[in-house]
Design a protein around this motif. Structure first.
Motif, PDB file in Angstrom:
ATOM      1  N   SER A  55       3.545  -7.116   3.827  1.00 25.70           N
ATOM      2  CA  SER A  55       2.061  -6.985   4.251  1.00 25.70           C
ATOM      3  C   SER A  55       1.486  -8.258   4.798  1.00 25.70           C
ATOM      4  N   ALA A  56       2.046  -9.324   4.536  1.00 28.04           N
ATOM      5  CA  ALA A  56       1.564 -10.734   5.284  1.00 28.04           C
ATOM      6  C   ALA A  56       2.183 -10.571   6.853  1.00 28.04           C
ATOM      7  N   LEU A  57       3.270 -10.122   7.097  1.00 33.12           N
ATOM      8  CA  LEU A  57       3.839  -9.853   8.346  1.00 33.12           C
ATOM      9  C   LEU A  57       2.758  -9.018   9.227  1.00 33.12           C
ATOM     10  N   LEU A  58       2.245  -7.774   8.597  1.00 32.10           N
ATOM     11  CA  LEU A  58       1.588  -6.983   9.395  1.00 32.10           C
ATOM     12  C   LEU A  58       0.061  -7.254   9.377  1.00 32.10           C
ATOM     13  N   GLY A  59      -0.301  -8.581   8.748  1.00 36.49           N
ATOM     14  CA  GLY A  59      -1.765  -9.077   8.516  1.00 36.49           C
ATOM     15  C   GLY A  59      -2.537  -8.039   7.762  1.00 36.49           C
ATOM     16  N   MET A  60      -1.998  -7.305   6.711  1.00 34.98           N
ATOM     17  CA  MET A  60      -2.836  -6.594   5.789  1.00 34.98           C
ATOM     18  C   MET A  60      -3.669  -7.484   4.736  1.00 34.98           C
ATOM     19  N   GLU A  61      -4.743  -7.062   4.554  1.00 30.29           N
ATOM     20  CA  GLU A  61      -5.707  -7.735   3.668  1.00 30.29           C
ATOM     21  C   GLU A  61      -6.041  -6.800   2.453  1.00 30.29           C
ATOM     22  N   LEU A  62      -5.756  -7.181   1.349  1.00 29.62           N
ATOM     23  CA  LEU A  62      -5.824  -6.323  -0.057  1.00 29.62           C
ATOM     24  C   LEU A  62      -7.242  -6.601  -0.315  1.00 29.62           C
ATOM     25  N   VAL A  63      -8.297  -5.454  -0.240  1.00 36.07           N
ATOM     26  CA  VAL A  63      -9.625  -5.646  -0.315  1.00 36.07           C
ATOM     27  C   VAL A  63     -10.072  -5.068  -1.947  1.00 36.07           C
ATOM     28  N   ALA A  64      -9.510  -4.214  -2.246  1.00 34.58           N
ATOM     29  CA  ALA A  64      -9.996  -3.325  -3.462  1.00 34.58           C
ATOM     30  C   ALA A  64      -8.823  -3.096  -4.372  1.00 34.58           C
ATOM     31  N   LEU A  65      -8.970  -3.026  -5.692  1.00 33.03           N
ATOM     32  CA  LEU A  65      -7.903  -2.388  -6.546  1.00 33.03           C
ATOM     33  C   LEU A  65      -8.480  -1.904  -7.844  1.00 33.03           C
ATOM     34  N   ASP A  66      -7.963  -0.968  -8.519  1.00 27.27           N
ATOM     35  CA  ASP A  66      -8.510  -0.423  -9.868  1.00 27.27           C
ATOM     36  C   ASP A  66      -7.346   0.034 -10.453  1.00 27.27           C
ATOM     37  N   SER A  67      -6.970  -0.719 -11.289  1.00 24.96           N
ATOM     38  CA  SER A  67      -5.830  -0.642 -12.129  1.00 24.96           C
ATOM     39  C   SER A  67      -5.973   0.721 -13.081  1.00 24.96           C
ATOM     40  N   ALA A  68      -7.097   1.073 -13.743  1.00 26.50           N
ATOM     41  CA  ALA A  68      -7.046   1.905 -14.460  1.00 26.50           C
ATOM     42  C   ALA A  68      -6.771   3.525 -13.784  1.00 26.50           C
ATOM     43  N   ALA A  69      -7.176   3.455 -12.475  1.00 29.38           N
ATOM     44  CA  ALA A  69      -7.160   4.739 -11.647  1.00 29.38           C
ATOM     45  C   ALA A  69      -5.758   4.418 -10.787  1.00 29.38           C
ATOM     46  N   GLY A  70      -5.061   3.463 -10.796  1.00 29.66           N
ATOM     47  CA  GLY A  70      -4.017   2.962 -10.180  1.00 29.66           C
ATOM     48  C   GLY A  70      -4.210   3.329  -8.328  1.00 29.66           C
ATOM     49  N   THR A  71      -5.153   2.889  -8.098  1.00 28.30           N
ATOM     50  CA  THR A  71      -5.380   2.830  -6.739  1.00 28.30           C
ATOM     51  C   THR A  71      -5.531   1.334  -6.231  1.00 28.30           C
ATOM     52  N   CYS A  72      -5.473   1.341  -4.830  1.00 23.69           N
ATOM     53  CA  CYS A  72      -5.761  -0.122  -3.828  1.00 23.69           C
ATOM     54  C   CYS A  72      -6.156   0.299  -2.653  1.00 23.69           C
ATOM     55  N   ARG A  73      -6.673  -0.680  -1.858  1.00 26.04           N
ATOM     56  CA  ARG A  73      -6.963  -0.576  -0.365  1.00 26.04           C
ATOM     57  C   ARG A  73      -6.918  -1.481   0.254  1.00 26.04           C
ATOM     58  N   PHE A  74      -6.023  -1.570   1.389  1.00 25.53           N
ATOM     59  CA  PHE A  74      -5.705  -2.672   2.386  1.00 25.53           C
ATOM     60  C   PHE A  74      -6.744  -2.497   3.587  1.00 25.53           C
ATOM     61  N   ARG A  75      -6.846  -3.415   4.284  1.00 25.30           N
ATOM     62  CA  ARG A  75      -7.559  -3.522   5.665  1.00 25.30           C
ATOM     63  C   ARG A  75      -6.421  -4.132   6.538  1.00 25.30           C
ATOM     64  N   MET A  76      -6.453  -3.913   8.072  1.00 23.58           N
ATOM     65  CA  MET A  76      -5.591  -4.172   8.816  1.00 23.58           C
ATOM     66  C   MET A  76      -6.180  -3.894  10.302  1.00 23.58           C
ATOM     67  N   GLU A  77      -5.810  -4.804  11.108  1.00 25.38           N
ATOM     68  CA  GLU A  77      -6.148  -4.729  12.564  1.00 25.38           C
ATOM     69  C   GLU A  77      -5.092  -4.192  13.466  1.00 25.38           C
ATOM     70  N   ALA A  78      -5.313  -3.315  14.279  1.00 29.62           N
ATOM     71  CA  ALA A  78      -4.016  -2.732  15.180  1.00 29.62           C
ATOM     72  C   ALA A  78      -3.991  -3.861  16.056  1.00 29.62           C
ATOM     73  N   VAL A  79      -3.195  -4.834  16.076  1.00 23.26           N
ATOM     74  CA  VAL A  79      -3.306  -5.864  17.015  1.00 23.26           C
ATOM     75  C   VAL A  79      -2.208  -5.435  18.092  1.00 23.26           C
ATOM     76  N   PRO A  80      -2.119  -6.033  19.160  1.00 25.88           N
ATOM     77  CA  PRO A  80      -1.458  -5.363  20.282  1.00 25.88           C
ATOM     78  C   PRO A  80       0.109  -5.640  19.874  1.00 25.88           C
ATOM     79  N   ARG A  81       0.583  -6.774  19.206  1.00 27.05           N
ATOM     80  CA  ARG A  81       1.976  -6.911  19.217  1.00 27.05           C
ATOM     81  C   ARG A  81       2.591  -5.716  17.886  1.00 27.05           C
ATOM     82  N   LEU A  82       1.530  -4.844  17.425  1.00 27.11           N
ATOM     83  CA  LEU A  82       2.226  -3.802  16.436  1.00 27.11           C
ATOM     84  C   LEU A  82       1.994  -2.533  17.151  1.00 27.11           C
TER      85      LEU A  82
END
Length: 160
Positions: A20-47
């Motif tokens: 996740s760190a390598l790809l530049g993923m940022e954890l922006v939200a989670l809900d433990s009761a629902a079992g969900t999460c959300r990451f944000r990422m930029e489609a940078v040129p090197r990827l």
């Protein structure tokens, strides 16, 4: 004892999976009761591939991380989630320099095997890819392998 979601989010943002760190993923939200999460990422040129879109293997990796994170969040305890199998379907490209989101969710949490999905969407919410997976929940001993917040590019694996 489980942490409240806001504390869990802060803790998980400080100690990130190396991929996740390598790809530049940022954890922006989670809900433990629902079992969900959300990451944000930029489609940078090197990827991106030569066509200027986020490369398929990168997408699969990010989707796998999002699904695994949802499983960890839902489990409510310290677990590892090695992937047993996954399938990825691609519905549209993620152009270079665009913002994308990865939403992981648990479908069925088992004692040993868990089923999950993750979607990649663009900033408008258009579905670009979906991963379906089954993972094994395993107890984690020791400190684990994480990238700490504020780590150097070398520690994140971003050096040429």
């Amino acid at each position: 004892m489980s942490l409240p979601d806001d504390e869990l989010l802060q803790r998980m943002r400080k100690r990130q999976a190396p991929t996740s760190a390598l790809l530049g993923m940022e954890l922006v939200a989670l809900d433990s009761a629902a079992g969900t999460c959300r990451f944000r990422m930029e489609a940078v040129p090197r990827l991106c591939n030569p066509m200027g879109n986020l490369q398929g293997g990168i997408i699969a990796t990010a989707l796998d991380d999002a699904a695994a994170t949802a499983c960890i969040v839902k489990a409510g305890r310290r677990v590892g989630v090695p992937t047993i199998e996954f399938k990825v379907s691609f519905y549209g490209p993620a152009p270079m320099n665009s913002e994308v989101f990865f939403d992981g969710r648990v479908l069925k949490l088992g004692r040993t095997i868990t089923f999950a999905e993750a979607d990649m969407t663009n900033a408008d919410g258009k579905l670009l890819a979906r991963l379906s997976t089954s993972v094994m929940l395993v107890e984690v001993e020791g400190p684990g392998h994480f990238v700490e917040e504020g780590a150097s590019d070398q520690q994140k694996g971003n050096t040429p």
